[in-house]
Design a protein around this motif. Structure first.
Motif, PDB file in Angstrom:
ATOM      1  N   VAL A  45      89.281   5.462  47.376  1.00 24.03           N
ATOM      2  CA  VAL A  45      90.569   5.320  47.123  1.00 24.03           C
ATOM      3  C   VAL A  45      90.639   5.852  45.545  1.00 24.03           C
ATOM      4  CG1 VAL A  45      91.117   4.891  49.586  1.00 24.03           C
ATOM      5  CG2 VAL A  45      91.342   3.528  47.900  1.00 24.03           C
ATOM      6  N   MET A  46      90.274   5.153  44.365  1.00 17.79           N
ATOM      7  CA  MET A  46      90.615   4.712  43.333  1.00 17.79           C
ATOM      8  C   MET A  46      91.238   6.244  42.781  1.00 17.79           C
ATOM      9  SD  MET A  46      87.087   4.895  40.710  1.00 17.79           S
ATOM     10  CE  MET A  46      86.606   5.736  40.178  1.00 17.79           C
ATOM     11  N   VAL A  47      91.119   7.109  42.723  1.00 16.47           N
ATOM     12  CA  VAL A  47      91.381   8.276  42.205  1.00 16.47           C
ATOM     13  C   VAL A  47      93.039   8.966  42.468  1.00 16.47           C
ATOM     14  CG1 VAL A  47      91.400  11.531  41.375  1.00 16.47           C
ATOM     15  CG2 VAL A  47      89.437   9.637  41.478  1.00 16.47           C
ATOM     16  N   VAL A  48      93.039   8.816  44.189  1.00 14.01           N
ATOM     17  CA  VAL A  48      94.492   9.166  44.536  1.00 14.01           C
ATOM     18  C   VAL A  48      94.925   7.492  44.037  1.00 14.01           C
ATOM     19  CG1 VAL A  48      95.346   9.509  46.475  1.00 14.01           C
ATOM     20  CG2 VAL A  48      93.699  10.529  46.091  1.00 14.01           C
ATOM     21  N   GLY A  49      94.435   6.815  43.848  1.00  7.71           N
ATOM     22  CA  GLY A  49      95.631   5.431  43.790  1.00  7.71           C
ATOM     23  C   GLY A  49      95.956   5.223  42.618  1.00  7.71           C
ATOM     24  N   VAL A  50      95.728   5.865  41.365  1.00  6.76           N
ATOM     25  CA  VAL A  50      95.857   5.911  39.985  1.00  6.76           C
ATOM     26  C   VAL A  50      97.330   7.021  39.839  1.00  6.76           C
ATOM     27  CG1 VAL A  50      95.676   6.648  38.130  1.00  6.76           C
ATOM     28  CG2 VAL A  50      93.971   5.100  38.932  1.00  6.76           C
ATOM     29  N   ILE A  51      96.696   8.452  40.830  1.00  7.19           N
ATOM     30  CA  ILE A  51      97.746   9.712  41.151  1.00  7.19           C
ATOM     31  C   ILE A  51      99.129   9.179  42.054  1.00  7.19           C
ATOM     32  CG2 ILE A  51      97.962  11.753  42.060  1.00  7.19           C
ATOM     33  CD1 ILE A  51      95.681  12.812  41.736  1.00  7.19           C
ATOM     34  N   ALA A  52      99.396   8.047  42.743  1.00  3.07           N
ATOM     35  CA  ALA A  52      99.851   7.704  43.296  1.00  3.07           C
ATOM     36  C   ALA A  52     100.813   7.001  42.619  1.00  3.07           C
ATOM     37  CB  ALA A  52      99.449   7.215  44.877  1.00  3.07           C
ATOM     38  N   TYR A 166      83.683   0.122  37.824  1.00  2.00           N
ATOM     39  CA  TYR A 166      84.811  -0.121  37.028  1.00  2.00           C
ATOM     40  C   TYR A 166      86.202   0.711  36.861  1.00  2.00           C
ATOM     41  CZ  TYR A 166      81.094  -2.692  34.581  1.00  2.00           C
ATOM     42  OH  TYR A 166      79.781  -3.125  33.977  1.00  2.00           O
ATOM     43  N   GLY A 167      86.252   2.112  37.586  1.00  2.00           N
ATOM     44  CA  GLY A 167      87.443   2.337  38.020  1.00  2.00           C
ATOM     45  C   GLY A 167      87.967   1.919  38.852  1.00  2.00           C
ATOM     46  N   VAL A 168      87.152   0.481  39.875  1.00  2.00           N
ATOM     47  CA  VAL A 168      88.352   0.304  40.441  1.00  2.00           C
ATOM     48  C   VAL A 168      88.880  -0.926  39.967  1.00  2.00           C
ATOM     49  CG1 VAL A 168      87.972  -1.528  42.325  1.00  2.00           C
ATOM     50  CG2 VAL A 168      86.746   0.553  42.256  1.00  2.00           C
ATOM     51  N   VAL A 169      88.364  -1.593  39.029  1.00  2.00           N
ATOM     52  CA  VAL A 169      89.444  -2.868  37.802  1.00  2.00           C
ATOM     53  C   VAL A 169      90.439  -2.018  37.308  1.00  2.00           C
ATOM     54  CG1 VAL A 169      89.092  -3.941  36.156  1.00  2.00           C
ATOM     55  CG2 VAL A 169      87.249  -3.720  38.042  1.00  2.00           C
ATOM     56  N   LEU A 170      90.132  -1.083  36.305  1.00  2.00           N
ATOM     57  CA  LEU A 170      91.064  -0.149  36.329  1.00  2.00           C
ATOM     58  C   LEU A 170      92.085   0.256  36.925  1.00  2.00           C
ATOM     59  CD1 LEU A 170      92.258   0.911  33.291  1.00  2.00           C
ATOM     60  CD2 LEU A 170      91.136   3.407  33.879  1.00  2.00           C
TER      61      LEU A 170
END
Length: 317
Positions: A45-52, A166-170
């Protein structure tokens, strides 16, 4: 019935829904309730999470951005093509990709604030423009020859026996920082004010058009960060990425309790909304349920969330 309590229930709703979903899927499959599986959900979900995050800022102003997924895909193609074909240093290529996504945010914002076009129509148009540019620039080919520095955020580190990206942490850091900015700063509070009543906000001396323009540009920045996360996760620049992320991001925002009518919502709720979608898809996959039914369940959740929003608005009145 005391309807004045409905807004509080609406705020708790996403957290209750997430808890109930986790309990249900834990009873269906023993692999669901493991740290490794939860880490996988977070990475999914990290990509959609940041877009969101960007989508939340726009919806808080009573707008909407349908172009976010394709703008993210274009940013990923730009940064990977510049690195692979022109040999630009990784930081420069990434910055160029983010500049493109922010440019689209600027265009969206100018059309909304200067020409007064509806955000739905504006972003529907830029969605198609971004898609066409992505296909033309990439020649519909996936870019795979990219440097290791561009995929760093897709790597993982180990905590105990669990791998964490690392992307999740970001992503989590961006949520906390943006939440604090919205809550503790004047510009953040202005976003809520514009969503509640643009005219009343203007009469207090706040430049509403400047706030809206800044929101769309800032959203573009988050789409650029999501571009990098997408490239890092897949290890490639994919011209066909982003075709469902716009709806997934809007779903996360709505499930998280942010009102589509603007002015009300909590950013951390959006993170919970993204996790709800991720949990349902992961849990249904573990149960062997077809992806078609996963989409069906997501649609039902959105309708229920919007219905709750409507009921809470009537309760406020």
């Amino acid at each position: 019935m005391n309807t004045s309590k409905l807004p509080s229930i609406a705020k708790l709703g996403p957290f209750i829904a997430l808890l109930l979903a986790c309990v249900f899927f834990a009873t269906q499959n023993e692999r669901f309730l493991t740290l490794q599986n939860f880490s996988l959900i977070m990475q999914q979900v990290m990509v959609v999470g940041v877009i969101a995050i960007g989508q939340t800022l726009i919806i808080l102003t009573a707008g909407i951005d349908l172009s976010c997924g394709m703008v993210m895909a274009l940013g990923g193609i730009v940064m990977t093509k510049l690195s692979a074909d022109f040999g630009l240093p990784t930081p420069v290529a990434i910055a160029c990709g983010m500049a493109v996504t922010m440019l689209f945010g600027l265009i969206n914002g100018l059309l909304v604030t200067r020409i007064k076009l509806p955000p739905f129509i504006v972003t529907l148009g830029t969605l198609n423009i971004a898609f066409a540019i992505t296909q033309l620039y990439s020649q519909s080919q996936t870019v795979t020859d990219i440097p290791a520095g561009m995929t760093f955020l897709g790597n993982t580190f180990t905590i105990g026996n669990t791998s964490m990206g690392y992307g999740v942490v970001l992503m989590l850091a961006l949520y906390v920082a943006t939440w604090l900015w919205l809550r503790e700063t004047a510009p953040g509070r202005h976003i809520y004010a514009v969503g509640n009543s643009p005219e009343a906000t203007r009469l207090t001396g706040i430049a509403t058009d400047r706030v809206l323009l800044g929101v769309y540009v800032l959203a573009g920045l988050f789409y650029g960060i999501a571009s990098l996360l997408s490239v890092a996760r897949t290890g490639a620049g994919d011209p066909n990425a982003g075709q469902t992320e716009n709806l997934d991001a809007i779903t996360a925002v709505v499930l998280g309790g942010t009102s589509l009518f603007g002015g009300r919502g909590m950013l951390l709720g959006t993170l919970v909304g993204a996790l709800i979608v991720g949990v349902f898809r992961n849990g249904l996959t573990l149960m062997g349920v077809s992806s078609v039914y996963q989409v069906l369940v997501t649609g039902i959740l959105v309708i229920l969330a919007v219905t709750t929003d409507q009921m809470s608005r009537k309760g406020v009145r």
